[in-house]
Design a protein around this motif. Structure first.
Motif, PDB file in Angstrom:
ATOM      1  N   ILE A  50       0.814  -1.255   0.070  1.00 55.77           N
ATOM      2  CA  ILE A  50       0.126   0.153  -0.057  1.00 55.77           C
ATOM      3  C   ILE A  50       0.673   1.213   0.131  1.00 55.77           C
ATOM      4  CG2 ILE A  50      -1.989  -1.128   1.229  1.00 55.77           C
ATOM      5  CD1 ILE A  50      -1.154   0.220   3.769  1.00 55.77           C
ATOM      6  N   PRO A  71      -0.223   6.656   0.963  1.00 58.26           N
ATOM      7  CA  PRO A  71      -1.762   6.471   0.885  1.00 58.26           C
ATOM      8  C   PRO A  71      -2.375   7.530   1.795  1.00 58.26           C
ATOM      9  CG  PRO A  71      -1.160   4.702   2.244  1.00 58.26           C
ATOM     10  CD  PRO A  71      -0.082   5.544   1.677  1.00 58.26           C
ATOM     11  N   PHE A  97      -4.886   7.537  -3.332  1.00 61.48           N
ATOM     12  CA  PHE A  97      -5.158   6.241  -3.826  1.00 61.48           C
ATOM     13  C   PHE A  97      -4.533   6.052  -5.188  1.00 61.48           C
ATOM     14  CE2 PHE A  97      -7.866   5.502   0.066  1.00 61.48           C
ATOM     15  CZ  PHE A  97      -7.061   4.803   0.552  1.00 61.48           C
ATOM     16  N   LEU A 134      -2.154   3.473  -6.052  1.00 59.91           N
ATOM     17  CA  LEU A 134      -2.629   2.003  -5.628  1.00 59.91           C
ATOM     18  C   LEU A 134      -3.713   1.748  -6.692  1.00 59.91           C
ATOM     19  CD1 LEU A 134      -2.022  -0.170  -3.728  1.00 59.91           C
ATOM     20  CD2 LEU A 134      -3.675   1.057  -1.969  1.00 59.91           C
ATOM     21  N   ILE A 155      -3.249  -7.880  -1.340  1.00 65.04           N
ATOM     22  CA  ILE A 155      -2.430  -6.507  -0.880  1.00 65.04           C
ATOM     23  C   ILE A 155      -1.751  -6.739   0.300  1.00 65.04           C
ATOM     24  CG2 ILE A 155      -3.106  -4.210   0.351  1.00 65.04           C
ATOM     25  CD1 ILE A 155      -5.546  -4.021  -1.616  1.00 65.04           C
ATOM     26  N   LEU A 183      -0.059  -4.892   3.548  1.00 65.75           N
ATOM     27  CA  LEU A 183      -0.304  -3.732   4.397  1.00 65.75           C
ATOM     28  C   LEU A 183       1.027  -3.387   4.961  1.00 65.75           C
ATOM     29  CD1 LEU A 183      -3.794  -4.855   5.978  1.00 65.75           C
ATOM     30  CD2 LEU A 183      -3.552  -3.151   4.307  1.00 65.75           C
ATOM     31  N   VAL A 199      -8.383   1.032   3.051  1.00 64.43           N
ATOM     32  CA  VAL A 199      -8.216   0.098   1.941  1.00 64.43           C
ATOM     33  C   VAL A 199      -9.157  -0.864   1.423  1.00 64.43           C
ATOM     34  CG1 VAL A 199      -6.219  -1.192   0.989  1.00 64.43           C
ATOM     35  CG2 VAL A 199      -5.674   0.914   2.021  1.00 64.43           C
ATOM     36  N   TYR A 234      -5.208 -10.331   2.572  1.00 64.46           N
ATOM     37  CA  TYR A 234      -4.259  -9.247   2.984  1.00 64.46           C
ATOM     38  C   TYR A 234      -3.393 -10.019   4.019  1.00 64.46           C
ATOM     39  CZ  TYR A 234      -7.594  -5.597   1.477  1.00 64.46           C
ATOM     40  OH  TYR A 234      -8.229  -4.933   0.660  1.00 64.46           O
TER      41      TYR A 234
END
Length: 464
Positions: free
Chosen positions: A110, A118, A127, A130, A146, A148, A188, A198
């Motif tokens: 991210i 972000p 964003f 992204l 994704i 984090l 997100v 994630y």
């Protein structure tokens, strides 16, 4: 372009190249002023070199849902500083075809690794980068993932509205900002509802405690639990994994629960994993990363046999976690300045992927070292500046098609142990681990493989 973060990435200066004596003079004055200001600041405080630009709020992008697949692909790539979305349109289209011919996992962080801050200031989101990456991933039939990491500077003692790329990847959020990072994770997740997987943080960055000479797993687990709860509140179907810790090893014998001819695993990482397993609020899979090389002697006992380390660690993880799905977020096999040919590099990578499949790894993400502009790109998936596929592309798509998670593996041996084999009912793949031609009998057939050659052979009618 956002400066690159991380030990696996190439850094570049945040300052543009100055042209002309006048510009150089201005930069010199600015540098002196910044240096003076930094000296006056308190120790531990840092100020970013890049002023964040927050544009008007844009609605979340409309992303194609992931393709329907019969089996979890298992294999995939992580996008890094330079990827196909940074290339000219023709190259982007070529890379899209390379990645999308067989659906596979595609992962993006991210912040950093090609993506800007972000949330430069509390409640102000950006964003744009992204969004661009996620759009490309969706257009290339990705199973999106994704990671984090990392955290905005203001969550780490930095100045709101600024980004210090020189220190960003080495600093964890302050404990008083764990809730803020969890809120960002939830934001997100709402931005990208098609993403259901994630990874929490990256390699325990900023969680090493030099005072105790061990990982601050307590701090990481507290952060993880807050992020886990926040993501599940957005959507209970979201799958969350940790601890994404690097597992290192040494060639010398020592006190460790995992060791073999390839070395001894650092027990401190194993202790951290066990603590996380015991104190996590919940997890849908367990994530680690590592290399076949030891910290002191590269690959032991040799470049191919060293890959057994990945299987040994995976088996330990499955046993300790009551058979939780195991993800390798990063895996590395080539020592620095190895001098390997592309054929040898791909052959070693293939044997590693065989080890992953045999030990029951659920997901393995390849850290794609793409570069900017045309030129040699060792280990890359496509040729930068051109888009043509490189050997690793065929390896990933071949394994994604024939060896997804859960596929039945058949026991097939080669008459010559220098030829490694992985087989399922419809297909097998062979790798010659020698630097000479090898003739062997495999699955009842005699084959001759060139040095480090990878060869696929059908065993029945394949999928349509």
């Amino acid at each position: 372009m956002i400066p690159t973060d991380g030990r696996h990435a190439r850094r570049r200066s945040p300052w543009p190249i100055a042209v002309g004596a006048g510009v150089l003079a201005v930069l010199l004055v600015v540098a002196i002023m910044v240096y003076t200001g930094l000296k006056k600041s308190s120790q531990g405080d840092y100020r970013g070199g890049e002023v964040a630009k927050v544009g008007p709020t844009e609605p979340p992008p409309s992303l194609e849902p992931p393709p329907a697949v019969e089996s979890w692909p298992r294999w995939g790539v992580t996008h890094t500083q330079y990827s196909a979305d940074n290339e000219p349109r023709q190259v982007t289209d070529e890379a899209r075809g390379v990645l999308g011919r067989v659906p596979m996992l595609q992962n993006q962080h991210i912040m950093g690794w090609g993506v800007n801050n972000p949330e430069p200031s509390p409640g102000q989101f950006n964003f744009h980068d992204l969004d661009r990456r996620l759009k490309f991933m969706a257009s290339s039939r990705a199973m999106p993932v994704i990671t984090l990491c990392c955290a905005p500077d203001w969550m780490k003692g930095g100045q709101p509205g600024r980004t210090d790329w020189s220190r960003n990847p080495t600093v964890a959020p302050k404990k008083e900002n764990y809730d803020d990072f969890a809120k960002l994770a939830a934001r997100v997740a709402r931005q990208y509802p098609t993403v259901k997987y994630y990874l929490v943080w990256n390699e325990f960055k900023g969680f090493w405690d030099p005072a105790t000479n061990r990982w601050d797993v307590e701090g990481y687990t507290e952060l993880y639990n807050k992020v886990y709860a926040a993501l599940k509140k957005v959507n209970p179907d979201i799958q969350v994994g940790g601890p994404y810790i690097p597992i290192e090893s040494d060639s010398r014998k020592g006190a460790s629960e995992i060791s073999g001819p390839w070395g001894t695993v650092d027990q401190r990482a194993l202790d951290a994993i066990e603590y996380w397993l015991e104190h996590k609020k919940g997890a849908d899979f367990i994530v680690v990363d590592g290399a076949s090389m030891t910290n002191d002697k590269a690959n032991v006992p040799d470049d191919f046999k060293a890959q057994a380390k990945f299987g040994a660690i995976t088996n330990w993880l499955r046993q300790k976690s009551n058979d939780m799905p195991v993800w390798w977020a990063e895996w590395y096999v080539e020592p620095e300045n190895s001098g390997w040919s592309e054929d040898k590099r791909t052959a070693v990578q293939a044997t590693t992927m065989m080890e992953f499949a045999r030990s029951g790894v659920t997901s393995a993400l390849y850290w794609n070292p793409q570069q900017k502009g045309e030129g040699d790109c060792r280990g890359c998936v496509w040729a930068p500046g051109r888009g043509a596929e490189l050997p690793m592309a065929g390896l990933l798509s071949g394994f994604a098609r024939w060896f997804p998670s859960g596929v039945q593996l058949d026991q097939v041996q080669a008459s010559d142990p220098r030829v490694h084999v992985l087989a399922q009912p419809q297909q097998l793949v062979m790798v010659n681990t020698a630097d000479t031609d090898v003739t062997a009998t495999v699955d009842g057939q005699q084959v001759t493989l060139r040095p480090y050659e990878i060869k696929w052979s059908g065993r029945g009618v394949g999928p349509g």
